[in-house]
Design a protein around this motif. Sequence first.
Motif, PDB file in Angstrom:
ATOM      1  N   ALA A 160       0.742  -1.121   0.036  1.00 45.48           N
ATOM      2  CA  ALA A 160      -0.053   0.081  -0.065  1.00 45.48           C
ATOM      3  C   ALA A 160       0.856   1.228  -0.049  1.00 45.48           C
ATOM      4  N   ASP A 161       0.283   2.460  -0.494  1.00 51.03           N
ATOM      5  CA  ASP A 161       0.779   3.571  -0.071  1.00 51.03           C
ATOM      6  C   ASP A 161       0.156   4.834   0.929  1.00 51.03           C
ATOM      7  N   ALA A 162       0.685   5.716   1.125  1.00 48.11           N
ATOM      8  CA  ALA A 162       0.095   6.827   2.138  1.00 48.11           C
ATOM      9  C   ALA A 162      -1.348   6.973   2.046  1.00 48.11           C
ATOM     10  N   ALA A 163      -1.842   7.181   0.814  1.00 46.88           N
ATOM     11  CA  ALA A 163      -3.080   7.352   0.700  1.00 46.88           C
ATOM     12  C   ALA A 163      -4.116   6.325   0.963  1.00 46.88           C
ATOM     13  N   ASP A 194       5.403   6.401   3.976  1.00 50.09           N
ATOM     14  CA  ASP A 194       5.653   7.811   4.139  1.00 50.09           C
ATOM     15  C   ASP A 194       4.388   8.103   5.101  1.00 50.09           C
ATOM     16  N   MET A 195       4.857   8.393   6.401  1.00 51.24           N
ATOM     17  CA  MET A 195       3.957   8.671   7.329  1.00 51.24           C
ATOM     18  C   MET A 195       3.613  10.386   7.250  1.00 51.24           C
ATOM     19  N   ASN A 196       2.954  10.531   6.351  1.00 54.70           N
ATOM     20  CA  ASN A 196       2.681  11.955   5.832  1.00 54.70           C
ATOM     21  C   ASN A 196       1.461  12.465   6.806  1.00 54.70           C
ATOM     22  N   LEU A 197       1.304  13.658   6.530  1.00 58.17           N
ATOM     23  CA  LEU A 197      -0.009  14.359   7.300  1.00 58.17           C
ATOM     24  C   LEU A 197      -1.257  13.518   7.457  1.00 58.17           C
ATOM     25  N   SER A 198      -1.409  12.994   6.236  1.00 60.55           N
ATOM     26  CA  SER A 198      -2.736  12.375   6.028  1.00 60.55           C
ATOM     27  C   SER A 198      -2.949  11.060   6.983  1.00 60.55           C
ATOM     28  N   VAL A 199      -1.702  10.389   6.710  1.00 60.93           N
ATOM     29  CA  VAL A 199      -1.670   9.180   7.670  1.00 60.93           C
ATOM     30  C   VAL A 199      -1.648   9.555   9.127  1.00 60.93           C
ATOM     31  N   ARG A 200      -0.786  10.535   9.569  1.00 62.69           N
ATOM     32  CA  ARG A 200      -0.765  10.894  11.072  1.00 62.69           C
ATOM     33  C   ARG A 200      -2.210  11.298  11.344  1.00 62.69           C
ATOM     34  N   ASN A 201      -2.781  12.310  10.660  1.00 64.80           N
ATOM     35  CA  ASN A 201      -4.081  12.758  11.296  1.00 64.80           C
ATOM     36  C   ASN A 201      -5.093  11.440  11.415  1.00 64.80           C
ATOM     37  N   GLU A 222       4.600  14.317  18.252  1.00 60.46           N
ATOM     38  CA  GLU A 222       5.535  14.210  17.366  1.00 60.46           C
ATOM     39  C   GLU A 222       5.606  14.864  16.030  1.00 60.46           C
ATOM     40  N   MET A 223       4.388  15.258  15.688  1.00 58.36           N
ATOM     41  CA  MET A 223       4.354  16.041  14.365  1.00 58.36           C
ATOM     42  C   MET A 223       4.675  17.650  14.477  1.00 58.36           C
ATOM     43  N   MET A 224       4.719  18.015  15.952  1.00 58.61           N
ATOM     44  CA  MET A 224       5.112  19.416  16.020  1.00 58.61           C
ATOM     45  C   MET A 224       4.208  20.356  15.217  1.00 58.61           C
ATOM     46  N   GLU A 225       3.010  19.952  15.111  1.00 57.66           N
ATOM     47  CA  GLU A 225       2.108  20.730  14.261  1.00 57.66           C
ATOM     48  C   GLU A 225       1.906  22.242  14.550  1.00 57.66           C
TER      49      GLU A 225
END
Length: 362
Positions: A160-163, A194-201, A222-225
């Motif tokens: 799979a990918d991040a999406a 890739d643990m991008n923003l969508s995955v972390r959210n 961890e995101m330091m958003e």
Amino acid sequence: MYSSCGKIEIARRVFDLVPIFIRDVVSWNSMISGYLQCDCSAEALKVFGNLLGDNCVRFDEVTLINALTASGRMGFLDLGKELHGLIIVNRFVLDVFLGSSLIDMYAKCGKMEDARKVFDKIPDRNLVCWTSMTVGYARLDMFKEGIELFREMQLAEVVADAALVASVISACGHLGALDQGRWVHAYCERNGIDMNLSVRNALIDMYSKCGEVEKARQIFNEMMEMSSDVKPNEAMPVQPDVVTWRSLLFACRSHGNIELAELATNKIEELEPRKSEAQILLSHVYASASRWGDVNRVRKCMARQKIQKKPGCSFVEINGLVHEFFAEAESLSQMDVLYETNMQIHNILRSEGFDSDFLGHQ
């Protein structure tokens, strides 16, 4: 070039300057694709219609892929079916490109059974096909089916990918399937996704909904958003999606803000015209304010549009498997055992001295 630069009007003028007898299928495809890039699906379909009327040029697979994309965005199911018919009549090969476009069109039109039929006929499915199906299930709140499809993908040895994992993690959160959500989280780390923003959210949302608030907070930190220097104001940096508007509508119900609730409902209906949740929530807001005339108006509007409220549904995860229960449904094979067990619990509570009022609310 002009389309890619967002100058679709200039692109159209150039297209119109090219004599009809010189235009080839690439010319037409470029114009249709240009409108799609600029989010002008209606104009893209108009150009496609003009192409069909041009007897000098025959459409190809790319033309149909663009037309299917536009039909899905517009929710034009009948047109999408006609395009599907053109694929069959002209004996185009159902490869991953045409196949995923068909899946996406049917999914956006709310026809996941038709999307699955197409999916099953594609001989060599790639990640795009799997993602189109999984996201389609999630969009229609068919979370259990989305997770089951993800399992099938593991057996097919497709990574799979991040999406895709963001969609699956979100489904786990909606079902309260914590064990499966944890497994998908570990899957991301094992496969270097890739643990991008969508995955972390999605992970934050899943862990929060499953009661693992500390884990959700850990990922957030961890995101330091946001830093302590950032002060929230009224200007979002991105366009609000349907989840944002729905959250606002829930808040309106709690605070009795009718004007804002009506605005949020209109925005949700623009983004999800075939779903009933927004109008149901709006009717609850009206009911809380004793505006019964507005409640009846919303219900009549739902009836005219043939919008039906979905039956209540609960999920429980046992040994990694998700079981779902619908209100007033009696189709579950073990329903007799469930009723018998419920009666046994009822009798035990009564023998322990719980009164009838308490039992009546169980």
